[in-house]
Design a protein around this motif. Sequence first.
Motif, mmCIF file in Angstrom:
data_model
loop_
_atom_site.group_PDB
_atom_site.id
_atom_site.type_symbol
_atom_site.label_atom_id
_atom_site.label_comp_id
_atom_site.label_asym_id
_atom_site.label_seq_id
_atom_site.Cartn_x
_atom_site.Cartn_y
_atom_site.Cartn_z
ATOM 1 N N VAL A 117 0.845 -1.198 0.000
ATOM 2 C CA VAL A 117 0.000 0.000 0.000
ATOM 3 C C VAL A 117 0.880 1.248 0.000
ATOM 4 O O VAL A 117 0.580 2.236 -0.678
ATOM 5 N N GLY A 118 1.973 1.199 0.767
ATOM 6 C CA GLY A 118 2.899 2.329 0.785
ATOM 7 C C GLY A 118 3.518 2.572 -0.577
ATOM 8 O O GLY A 118 3.630 3.715 -1.038
ATOM 9 N N LEU A 119 3.927 1.487 -1.243
ATOM 10 C CA LEU A 119 4.478 1.625 -2.590
ATOM 11 C C LEU A 119 3.425 2.155 -3.556
ATOM 12 O O LEU A 119 3.721 2.954 -4.451
ATOM 13 N N ALA A 120 2.175 1.722 -3.368
ATOM 14 C CA ALA A 120 1.102 2.172 -4.247
ATOM 15 C C ALA A 120 0.831 3.666 -4.071
ATOM 16 O O ALA A 120 0.533 4.367 -5.047
ATOM 17 N N THR A 121 0.926 4.177 -2.832
ATOM 18 C CA THR A 121 0.710 5.612 -2.623
ATOM 19 C C THR A 121 1.776 6.434 -3.323
ATOM 20 O O THR A 121 1.491 7.490 -3.894
ATOM 21 N N VAL A 122 3.016 5.936 -3.306
ATOM 22 C CA VAL A 122 4.094 6.642 -4.007
ATOM 23 C C VAL A 122 3.846 6.605 -5.512
ATOM 24 O O VAL A 122 4.006 7.613 -6.213
ATOM 25 N N ALA A 123 3.421 5.436 -6.012
ATOM 26 C CA ALA A 123 3.181 5.293 -7.449
ATOM 27 C C ALA A 123 2.062 6.217 -7.915
ATOM 28 O O ALA A 123 2.194 6.918 -8.929
ATOM 29 N N ILE A 124 0.959 6.252 -7.159
ATOM 30 C CA ILE A 124 -0.173 7.077 -7.595
ATOM 31 C C ILE A 124 0.156 8.564 -7.484
ATOM 32 O O ILE A 124 -0.258 9.370 -8.323
ATOM 33 N N SER A 125 0.928 8.950 -6.468
ATOM 34 C CA SER A 125 1.315 10.359 -6.336
ATOM 35 C C SER A 125 2.223 10.778 -7.487
ATOM 36 O O SER A 125 2.077 11.874 -8.035
ATOM 37 N N PHE A 126 3.154 9.896 -7.869
ATOM 38 C CA PHE A 126 4.059 10.237 -8.970
ATOM 39 C C PHE A 126 3.308 10.296 -10.295
ATOM 40 O O PHE A 126 3.534 11.199 -11.114
ATOM 41 N N ILE A 127 2.390 9.343 -10.521
ATOM 42 C CA ILE A 127 1.608 9.359 -11.756
ATOM 43 C C ILE A 127 0.780 10.638 -11.835
ATOM 44 O O ILE A 127 0.708 11.296 -12.878
ATOM 45 N N MET A 128 0.182 11.010 -10.705
ATOM 46 C CA MET A 128 -0.669 12.197 -10.708
ATOM 47 C C MET A 128 0.142 13.477 -10.916
ATOM 48 O O MET A 128 -0.311 14.404 -11.589
ATOM 49 N N CYS A 129 1.348 13.531 -10.352
ATOM 50 C CA CYS A 129 2.136 14.757 -10.511
ATOM 51 C C CYS A 129 2.604 14.945 -11.945
ATOM 52 O O CYS A 129 2.887 16.068 -12.370
ATOM 53 N N THR A 130 2.666 13.854 -12.747
ATOM 54 C CA THR A 130 3.068 13.992 -14.146
ATOM 55 C C THR A 130 2.003 14.705 -14.965
ATOM 56 O O THR A 130 2.323 15.427 -15.916
ATOM 57 N N TYR A 131 0.716 14.501 -14.613
ATOM 58 C CA TYR A 131 -0.331 15.169 -15.392
ATOM 59 C C TYR A 131 -1.006 16.308 -14.631
ATOM 60 O O TYR A 131 -1.688 17.138 -15.221
ATOM 61 N N TYR A 132 -0.826 16.375 -13.303
ATOM 62 C CA TYR A 132 -1.404 17.479 -12.534
ATOM 63 C C TYR A 132 -0.754 18.805 -12.928
ATOM 64 O O TYR A 132 -1.407 19.850 -12.940
ATOM 65 N N ASN A 133 0.527 18.757 -13.274
ATOM 66 C CA ASN A 133 1.224 19.973 -13.678
ATOM 67 C C ASN A 133 0.699 20.517 -15.007
ATOM 68 O O ASN A 133 0.972 21.666 -15.355
ATOM 69 N N ILE A 134 -0.028 19.676 -15.759
ATOM 70 C CA ILE A 134 -0.628 20.159 -17.009
ATOM 71 C C ILE A 134 -1.686 21.215 -16.705
ATOM 72 O O ILE A 134 -1.842 22.190 -17.455
ATOM 73 N N ILE A 135 -2.420 21.053 -15.597
ATOM 74 C CA ILE A 135 -3.420 22.055 -15.225
ATOM 75 C C ILE A 135 -2.727 23.381 -14.909
ATOM 76 O O ILE A 135 -3.217 24.456 -15.269
ATOM 77 N N ILE A 136 -1.567 23.296 -14.237
ATOM 78 C CA ILE A 136 -0.792 24.515 -13.975
ATOM 79 C C ILE A 136 -0.321 25.128 -15.290
ATOM 80 O O ILE A 136 -0.305 26.352 -15.461
ATOM 81 N N THR A 137 0.053 24.272 -16.247
ATOM 82 C CA THR A 137 0.472 24.756 -17.568
ATOM 83 C C THR A 137 -0.658 25.506 -18.254
ATOM 84 O O THR A 137 -0.455 26.600 -18.813
ATOM 85 N N TRP A 138 -1.859 24.929 -18.217
ATOM 86 C CA TRP A 138 -3.011 25.617 -18.806
ATOM 87 C C TRP A 138 -3.276 26.937 -18.082
ATOM 88 O O TRP A 138 -3.597 27.954 -18.716
ATOM 89 N N GLY A 139 -3.148 26.934 -16.752
ATOM 90 C CA GLY A 139 -3.346 28.157 -15.983
ATOM 91 C C GLY A 139 -2.354 29.242 -16.376
ATOM 92 O O GLY A 139 -2.704 30.421 -16.472
ATOM 93 N N LEU A 140 -1.087 28.838 -16.616
ATOM 94 C CA LEU A 140 -0.082 29.798 -17.057
ATOM 95 C C LEU A 140 -0.430 30.370 -18.429
ATOM 96 O O LEU A 140 -0.241 31.565 -18.695
ATOM 97 N N TYR A 141 -0.952 29.515 -19.312
ATOM 98 C CA TYR A 141 -1.342 29.976 -20.649
ATOM 99 C C TYR A 141 -2.442 31.029 -20.541
ATOM 100 O O TYR A 141 -2.386 32.087 -21.193
ATOM 101 N N TYR A 142 -3.454 30.749 -19.719
ATOM 102 C CA TYR A 142 -4.538 31.713 -19.529
ATOM 103 C C TYR A 142 -4.049 32.966 -18.812
ATOM 104 O O TYR A 142 -4.514 34.078 -19.105
ATOM 105 N N LEU A 143 -3.114 32.799 -17.870
ATOM 106 C CA LEU A 143 -2.574 33.943 -17.144
ATOM 107 C C LEU A 143 -1.880 34.912 -18.098
ATOM 108 O O LEU A 143 -2.140 36.131 -18.081
ATOM 109 N N PHE A 144 -1.014 34.402 -18.959
ATOM 110 C CA PHE A 144 -0.307 35.261 -19.913
ATOM 111 C C PHE A 144 -1.264 35.824 -20.968
ATOM 112 O O PHE A 144 -1.062 36.943 -21.463
#
Length: 621
Positions: free
Chosen positions: A137-164
């Motif tokens: 379960v501990g390994l799974a939490t690390v895996a899911i957090s890493f997977i999510m951070c790879t695509y969660y930053n895309i929302i920040i990318t879109w936010g930066l696009y709208y910001l500029f």
Amino acid sequence: MSHKRRLCDCLSFISNQASHDVWAQSVKSQRRHRQKDPTLEMELDQGKMDQEPGRPTWNRQIEFTLAGIGCAVGLGNIWRFPYLCYRSGGGAFLVPYLLMLLVMGIPLLYMELILGQYMRRGPVHALAKACPLLKGVGLATVAISFIMCTYYNIIITWGLYYLFSSFQSPLPWQSCNNTWNTPNCTDHINPNTSSHSSTASQQFFNYRMLERTGGVEESGVLRWELFLLLLLAWILLYFCIFKGVKSTGKVVYFTALFPYVILLALLINNVQLPGAMEGIRFFIVPNWEKLLELEVWVNAAAQIFNSIGIGFGSLMAMSSYNNFNNNILKDTLAISITNSLTSILAGFVIFSAFGYMSHLQNIPVSELAVDGPGLVFVVYPQAFATMSVAPLWAILFFFMLLCLGLDSQFAMVEVMATSLMDGFGGPLMKFLRHKEMLVLAVCSTAFLLGIPHVMQVGIYVFQLMDHYTAIVSLMFLAFFEVLAICGLYGVRRLSANLKEMTGNRPNIFFRVCWMFVAPLLITIILVFTIIQFKPARYEDYVYPPWAQGIGWVIAMASIIWIPLGALHTLWVLPGSFTERLVKSITPYALENERGGDTYPNIAVISSLGRETEKPHIQTNL
């Protein structure tokens, strides 16, 4: 000189012996106050031995609280909570939401923080110590957090696009007189508009920023603007956390607090708009018939679970850097209550804008076209376009999204960095030499894995990953985490751990929630998720079977570690199958089988006795 050296040696010996005597008396005193349970006493002693004497801590405890609030409060508070509230009948959603916060959100967050602070390890090693059978379960939490951070930053990318894009007047999504607009573009949707029409805001999102293709079968080309903004997002994130507490401890003061200033400013502006009161009335007045629907209650529980971040391992990793005697209950209440109050505040901001949009379109609030991510990047920007000083409000809103997104990213990246340091700290430091290089390696890997999201097919990849990670994987993960800690590790041990750290056991409310209420609710959510599961789709596009198969592979990338961890534990433990099974649900069984020292040397014990007085060292947080 020889006489002076001998005198110093004698004084050093006397000092060490005195430290040993003080420690011995302290341990005897603690044992006299424990329950007469030799098994529990041995486990508590084992836990004391495993406290890492050189574990770095936060410079100030308020920094952990702010970082925890930043982790819990994120983009989900701005779009997911209002969306679920809207879909569930407005005010009717608040009743089960607040109830689920009380009986599930606060107790389970308290559980995670206790375990992380006591074990002084990230989720991988903390759960391996607490319940060897479910160490996966501990390994799974690390895996899911890493997977999510790879695509969660895309929302920040879109936010930066709208910001500029907001630094111009009029705003680019304000009219249909642009090169990317199609003939069916309309400035406003009203009841007489064709169902095939789309607003200027929708077309800016789909055809200007994303330049999306017709489906996942067509990959398209790389969107260089988004690629560079994704790189900028990871650079911002890296420079916020690479120096550990020295940088992050200062950053969270701004990123965790400034969004509230913007939310309050937006609320003051929105309530003055025509029709705003109708939207707020929809938000706070319950539709009591909706409370009879099971889906409303399940959505409320799921929102509490997703919003606070239970099952991601982020807050457990951050609590492992607390002082051993820190009062965890204060942090638990501060993080969970602030998170929910932020969601409610965001609800007032969003629904006042809904009322304004319904006034402009001359339709009821309940008939607005509202979707998940589209709430942030389509509906709300459309509301900005008709406000006075529109660029200013757009800049403030998207800068707030940037702050909220970065806070959540801090925690998800930290889970991976902490777990790597806990498990492979020695070899990694020999190779990388500095912790900053480890954080750089994690950020660089996540950046490379996020490149498919900034191609023209990116929105389909994003929706596929989010559906199978945030919905499917997380529910399984949460179920097994509660089973491991509340069920197999046990409420009695968890209570004893808390007493050893703070001197007080948890009250009867928390013990009942851990034993009965939370496991029952999570089981219901998991069953309902399985029964009501629907394949991923984006608007009217249905993913082909091979894409759905890739989605299940993404889901299994985190879930698979749970059975693999159980099989590995049963393989390495000695004895018959029954003996292995019994040992596998015994805390610290794996470490005891390795033949580690039963008692550490005096130097380690002495340093543990001074745990709260050790100098503050920077961490990856």
